[in-house]
Write a protein that holds these residues in place. Structure first.
Motif, mmCIF file in Angstrom:
data_model
loop_
_atom_site.group_PDB
_atom_site.id
_atom_site.type_symbol
_atom_site.label_atom_id
_atom_site.label_comp_id
_atom_site.label_asym_id
_atom_site.label_seq_id
_atom_site.Cartn_x
_atom_site.Cartn_y
_atom_site.Cartn_z
ATOM 1 N N SER A 16 0.805 -1.218 0.000
ATOM 2 C CA SER A 16 0.000 0.000 0.000
ATOM 3 C C SER A 16 0.837 1.267 0.000
ATOM 4 O O SER A 16 0.525 2.213 -0.704
ATOM 5 C CB SER A 16 -0.915 0.015 1.213
ATOM 6 N N PHE A 57 -8.178 -3.058 6.514
ATOM 7 C CA PHE A 57 -8.184 -1.615 6.760
ATOM 8 C C PHE A 57 -7.790 -1.318 8.209
ATOM 9 O O PHE A 57 -6.956 -0.448 8.464
ATOM 10 C CB PHE A 57 -9.556 -1.020 6.446
ATOM 11 N N LEU A 86 -12.693 -1.069 -0.378
ATOM 12 C CA LEU A 86 -11.402 -1.506 -0.916
ATOM 13 C C LEU A 86 -11.551 -2.676 -1.881
ATOM 14 O O LEU A 86 -10.856 -2.738 -2.892
ATOM 15 C CB LEU A 86 -10.442 -1.868 0.225
ATOM 16 N N PHE A 97 -8.212 5.171 -2.904
ATOM 17 C CA PHE A 97 -7.724 4.978 -1.539
ATOM 18 C C PHE A 97 -6.215 5.166 -1.426
ATOM 19 O O PHE A 97 -5.741 5.855 -0.525
ATOM 20 C CB PHE A 97 -8.116 3.604 -1.006
#
Length: 134
Positions: A16, A57, A86, A97
């Motif tokens: 991420s 998350f 997501l 995101f």
């Protein structure tokens, strides 16, 4: 569940936020590959749905700010809008995101750094400093 807690920090966080300057298209491609691996090649495949990504998350936020001293409550609230979206992003509905999380985290780090620099200059909130202009 224990396996997922061990898997997520090593896989999802670097994926991420591997670099704040990384191309989001590249990150999106890697995330889609990870999704496919979870669905198809994992020895115990998980359904890639809202439930899984809600857990991811929560872990993501805890890993970004483990001592809860960088992100503001408003930052977490802003990112929380994606808690159940997501999986939709990985299905191609949008891709917001990563960019938002990177931006929010960069700003939070700059604010934290400015507070540290400010404090290093010798300003103390509890120190009495008389005003001479009154």
């Amino acid at each position: 569940m224990l396996l997922m807690k061990r898997l997520l920090p090593g896989v999802f966080l670097p994926l991420s936020l591997q670099s704040v300057v990384a191309q989001s298209a590249s990150v999106q491609q890697q995330a889609i590959i990870l999704k496919r691996q979870i669905e198809r090649t994992h020895y115990s495949p998980w359904p890639v749905d809202d439930s899984l990504f809600s857990t991811i998350f929560s872990t993501f936020i805890k890993l970004l700010d483990p001592h809860e001293n960088i992100l503001l409550a408003s930052d977490v609230t802003q990112l929380s809008a994606f808690r159940y979206k997501l999986d939709d992003e990985l299905n191609g509905k949008s891709w917001q995101f990563y960019d938002l999380a990177s931006s929010v985290y960069q700003i939070a780090l700059k604010i934290a750094d400015s507070i540290i620099q400010f404090k290093r200059k010798g300003f103390f909130f509890k120190k009495f400093e008389p005003r001479n202009d009154i």
